[in-house]
Design a protein around this motif. Structure first.
Motif, PDB file in Angstrom:
ATOM      1  N   GLY A   1       0.815  -1.243  -0.005  1.00  0.00           N
ATOM      2  CA  GLY A   1       0.090   0.082  -0.118  1.00  0.00           C
ATOM      3  C   GLY A   1       0.675   1.379  -0.042  1.00  0.00           C
ATOM      4  N   ILE A   2       1.708   1.355   0.916  1.00  0.00           N
ATOM      5  CA  ILE A   2       2.882   2.455   1.057  1.00  0.00           C
ATOM      6  C   ILE A   2       3.464   2.625  -0.406  1.00  0.00           C
ATOM      7  CG2 ILE A   2       4.842   3.444   2.103  1.00  0.00           C
ATOM      8  CD1 ILE A   2       3.773   2.045   4.689  1.00  0.00           C
ATOM      9  N   ASN A   3       4.016   1.495  -0.821  1.00  0.00           N
ATOM     10  CA  ASN A   3       4.721   1.407  -2.249  1.00  0.00           C
ATOM     11  C   ASN A   3       3.842   2.082  -3.373  1.00  0.00           C
ATOM     12  OD1 ASN A   3       7.165   0.861  -1.019  1.00  0.00           O
ATOM     13  ND2 ASN A   3       6.787  -1.463  -1.657  1.00  0.00           N
ATOM     14  N   ALA A   4       2.508   1.412  -3.353  1.00  0.00           N
ATOM     15  CA  ALA A   4       1.612   1.885  -4.440  1.00  0.00           C
ATOM     16  C   ALA A   4       1.165   3.334  -4.496  1.00  0.00           C
ATOM     17  CB  ALA A   4       0.425   1.017  -4.397  1.00  0.00           C
ATOM     18  N   ILE A   5       1.031   4.055  -3.254  1.00  0.00           N
ATOM     19  CA  ILE A   5       0.603   5.332  -3.317  1.00  0.00           C
ATOM     20  C   ILE A   5       1.748   6.179  -3.082  1.00  0.00           C
ATOM     21  CG2 ILE A   5      -0.419   7.001  -1.490  1.00  0.00           C
ATOM     22  CD1 ILE A   5      -2.313   4.864  -0.458  1.00  0.00           C
ATOM     23  N   PHE A   6       2.922   5.857  -2.367  1.00  0.00           N
ATOM     24  CA  PHE A   6       4.038   6.815  -2.429  1.00  0.00           C
ATOM     25  C   PHE A   6       5.141   6.845  -3.277  1.00  0.00           C
ATOM     26  CE2 PHE A   6       1.496   7.153   1.717  1.00  0.00           C
ATOM     27  CZ  PHE A   6       0.912   8.473   1.418  1.00  0.00           C
ATOM     28  N   GLY A   7       5.490   5.245  -3.666  1.00  0.00           N
ATOM     29  CA  GLY A   7       6.703   5.226  -4.655  1.00  0.00           C
ATOM     30  C   GLY A   7       7.930   5.681  -4.065  1.00  0.00           C
ATOM     31  N   ASP A   8       8.684   6.145  -4.592  1.00  0.00           N
ATOM     32  CA  ASP A   8      10.041   6.512  -4.118  1.00  0.00           C
ATOM     33  C   ASP A   8      10.078   7.660  -3.038  1.00  0.00           C
ATOM     34  OD1 ASP A   8      11.006   4.816  -5.790  1.00  0.00           O
ATOM     35  OD2 ASP A   8      11.554   6.186  -7.328  1.00  0.00           O
ATOM     36  N   GLU A   9       8.893   8.364  -2.859  1.00  0.00           N
ATOM     37  CA  GLU A   9       8.586   9.402  -1.637  1.00  0.00           C
ATOM     38  C   GLU A   9       8.532   8.738  -0.544  1.00  0.00           C
ATOM     39  OE1 GLU A   9       5.383  11.863  -2.350  1.00  0.00           O
ATOM     40  OE2 GLU A   9       5.575  11.596  -4.661  1.00  0.00           O
ATOM     41  N   LYS A  10       8.482   7.596  -0.271  1.00  0.00           N
ATOM     42  CA  LYS A  10       7.886   6.987   0.928  1.00  0.00           C
ATOM     43  C   LYS A  10       8.401   7.220   2.293  1.00  0.00           C
ATOM     44  CE  LYS A  10      10.043   2.516  -0.162  1.00  0.00           C
ATOM     45  NZ  LYS A  10       9.665   1.605  -1.419  1.00  0.00           N
ATOM     46  N   LYS A  11       9.961   7.391   2.044  1.00  0.00           N
ATOM     47  CA  LYS A  11      10.758   7.858   3.183  1.00  0.00           C
ATOM     48  C   LYS A  11      10.613   8.934   3.945  1.00  0.00           C
ATOM     49  CE  LYS A  11      15.160   7.461   2.241  1.00  0.00           C
ATOM     50  NZ  LYS A  11      16.448   7.726   1.604  1.00  0.00           N
ATOM     51  N   ASP A  12      10.248   9.997   3.042  1.00  0.00           N
ATOM     52  CA  ASP A  12       9.917  11.343   3.653  1.00  0.00           C
ATOM     53  C   ASP A  12       8.639  11.757   3.695  1.00  0.00           C
ATOM     54  OD1 ASP A  12      12.931  11.751   3.688  1.00  0.00           O
ATOM     55  OD2 ASP A  12      13.116  11.960   1.485  1.00  0.00           O
ATOM     56  N   VAL A  13       7.732  10.785   3.364  1.00  0.00           N
ATOM     57  CA  VAL A  13       6.333  11.625   3.039  1.00  0.00           C
ATOM     58  C   VAL A  13       5.700  11.581   4.653  1.00  0.00           C
ATOM     59  CG1 VAL A  13       5.362   9.158   2.704  1.00  0.00           C
ATOM     60  CG2 VAL A  13       4.186  11.210   1.737  1.00  0.00           C
ATOM     61  N   MET A  14       4.889  12.461   4.746  1.00  0.00           N
ATOM     62  CA  MET A  14       4.067  12.655   5.934  1.00  0.00           C
ATOM     63  C   MET A  14       2.488  12.431   5.522  1.00  0.00           C
ATOM     64  SD  MET A  14       5.613  15.890   8.207  1.00  0.00           S
ATOM     65  CE  MET A  14       4.488  15.635   9.195  1.00  0.00           C
ATOM     66  N   TYR A  15       1.908  11.520   6.116  1.00  0.00           N
ATOM     67  CA  TYR A  15       0.507  11.245   5.736  1.00  0.00           C
ATOM     68  C   TYR A  15      -0.541  10.910   6.882  1.00  0.00           C
ATOM     69  CZ  TYR A  15       1.537   6.307   5.696  1.00  0.00           C
ATOM     70  OH  TYR A  15       1.918   5.302   6.140  1.00  0.00           O
ATOM     71  N   SER A  16      -1.761  11.075   6.794  1.00  0.00           N
ATOM     72  CA  SER A  16      -2.770  10.597   7.623  1.00  0.00           C
ATOM     73  C   SER A  16      -3.577   9.519   6.966  1.00  0.00           C
ATOM     74  CB  SER A  16      -3.835  11.627   7.827  1.00  0.00           C
ATOM     75  OG  SER A  16      -3.107  12.958   8.684  1.00  0.00           O
ATOM     76  N   VAL A  17      -3.975   8.450   7.931  1.00  0.00           N
ATOM     77  CA  VAL A  17      -4.911   7.347   7.419  1.00  0.00           C
ATOM     78  C   VAL A  17      -6.192   7.419   7.987  1.00  0.00           C
ATOM     79  CG1 VAL A  17      -5.209   4.866   7.622  1.00  0.00           C
ATOM     80  CG2 VAL A  17      -3.103   5.869   6.796  1.00  0.00           C
ATOM     81  N   ILE A  18      -7.196   7.328   7.353  1.00  0.00           N
ATOM     82  CA  ILE A  18      -8.630   7.227   7.725  1.00  0.00           C
ATOM     83  C   ILE A  18      -9.042   5.757   7.523  1.00  0.00           C
ATOM     84  CG2 ILE A  18     -10.776   7.801   7.390  1.00  0.00           C
ATOM     85  CD1 ILE A  18      -9.838  10.688   6.175  1.00  0.00           C
ATOM     86  N   HIS A  19      -9.493   5.231   8.514  1.00  0.00           N
ATOM     87  CA  HIS A  19     -10.099   3.843   8.431  1.00  0.00           C
ATOM     88  C   HIS A  19     -11.485   3.868   8.387  1.00  0.00           C
ATOM     89  CE1 HIS A  19     -10.934  -0.282  10.016  1.00  0.00           C
ATOM     90  NE2 HIS A  19     -10.740  -0.380   8.893  1.00  0.00           N
ATOM     91  N   ASN A  20     -12.068   3.654   7.333  1.00  0.00           N
ATOM     92  CA  ASN A  20     -13.521   3.477   7.380  1.00  0.00           C
ATOM     93  C   ASN A  20     -13.967   2.107   7.045  1.00  0.00           C
ATOM     94  OD1 ASN A  20     -15.989   3.660   4.789  1.00  0.00           O
ATOM     95  ND2 ASN A  20     -16.355   4.686   6.485  1.00  0.00           N
ATOM     96  N   ARG A  21     -14.576   1.757   8.181  1.00  0.00           N
ATOM     97  CA  ARG A  21     -14.983   0.400   8.361  1.00  0.00           C
ATOM     98  C   ARG A  21     -16.724   0.485   8.663  1.00  0.00           C
ATOM     99  NH1 ARG A  21     -16.297  -4.184   7.973  1.00  0.00           N
ATOM    100  NH2 ARG A  21     -15.738  -6.097   9.137  1.00  0.00           N
ATOM    101  N   HIS A  22     -17.657   0.066   7.791  1.00  0.00           N
ATOM    102  CA  HIS A  22     -18.923   0.293   7.810  1.00  0.00           C
ATOM    103  C   HIS A  22     -19.630  -0.689   8.577  1.00  0.00           C
ATOM    104  CE1 HIS A  22     -22.757   1.932   6.647  1.00  0.00           C
ATOM    105  NE2 HIS A  22     -23.122   0.750   6.151  1.00  0.00           N
TER     106      HIS A  22
END
Length: 178
Positions: free
Chosen positions: A4-25
């Motif tokens: 998931g990290i690789n698919a979304i951020f690719g080579d940026e993954k080391k330095d990226v800041m991000y939030s995760v929302i877990h939506n579970r119905h």
């Protein structure tokens, strides 16, 4: 695990800041009943973590300066309205990243949640609880599961945390999910 990290951020993954929302119905009505039970013991809002309206998400991310960073939605796909609302929001939409179907699986989603700078989850979901517990074990802050709206005393309502990180371990509150 990092698909998931690789698919979304690719080579940026080391330095990226991000939030995760877990939506579970949580399968509709049964999930609503579980969330309402959780609300009685934790005083959290009975539906906010199921609905994930932009106002709720922004109440968490704006004060800590994370609205200007990537926001990743991990979801069971049962309520596509959540992704639609978040994508349509003028502040959240441009920052929202959806996990590609080819990279969405339990291990990848867990890793995205654990490694995020901010985690917004559903207190009635054992998946959110697992991610929050792992983040606590690693010493990561900014876990947001138990929130409600309260009056500020001047006629305005604001979102506040009702129960901190220790609540994900509370057997009286979560029963066998703790």
């Amino acid at each position: 695990m990092c698909s998931g990290i690789n698919a979304i951020f690719g080579d940026e993954k080391k330095d990226v800041m991000y939030s995760v929302i877990h939506n579970r119905h949580l399968e509709g009505a049964p999930g609503l009943r579980l969330m309402q039970r959780m609300s009685r013991t934790s005083r959290c809002h009975p539906t906010a973590a199921l609905e994930m309206y932009p106002e709720y998400v922004k109440s968490i991310l704006r004060p800590i300066g994370m609205l200007n960073h990537s926001i990743v939605l991990i979801t069971d796909g049962e309520n596509p309205d959540v992704a639609k609302r978040l994508l349509e929001d003028p502040e959240i939409g441009p920052m929202l990243r959806l996990v590609p179907e080819s990279a969405s699986w339990i291990g990848g989603d867990i890793t995205l949640g654990i490694m995020s700078n901010v985690f917004i989850g559903n207190p009635a979901s054992s998946f959110s609880g697992f991610i929050a517990k792992a983040r606590i074990a690693f010493g990561f802050g900014h876990n947001h599961l138990f929130r409600t709206k309260v009056s500020t005393g001047i006629g305005k309502l604001e979102w506040v945390t009702t129960c901190g990180d220790a609540c994900v371990f509370d057997k009286n509150m979560l029963g066998n999910m703790s």
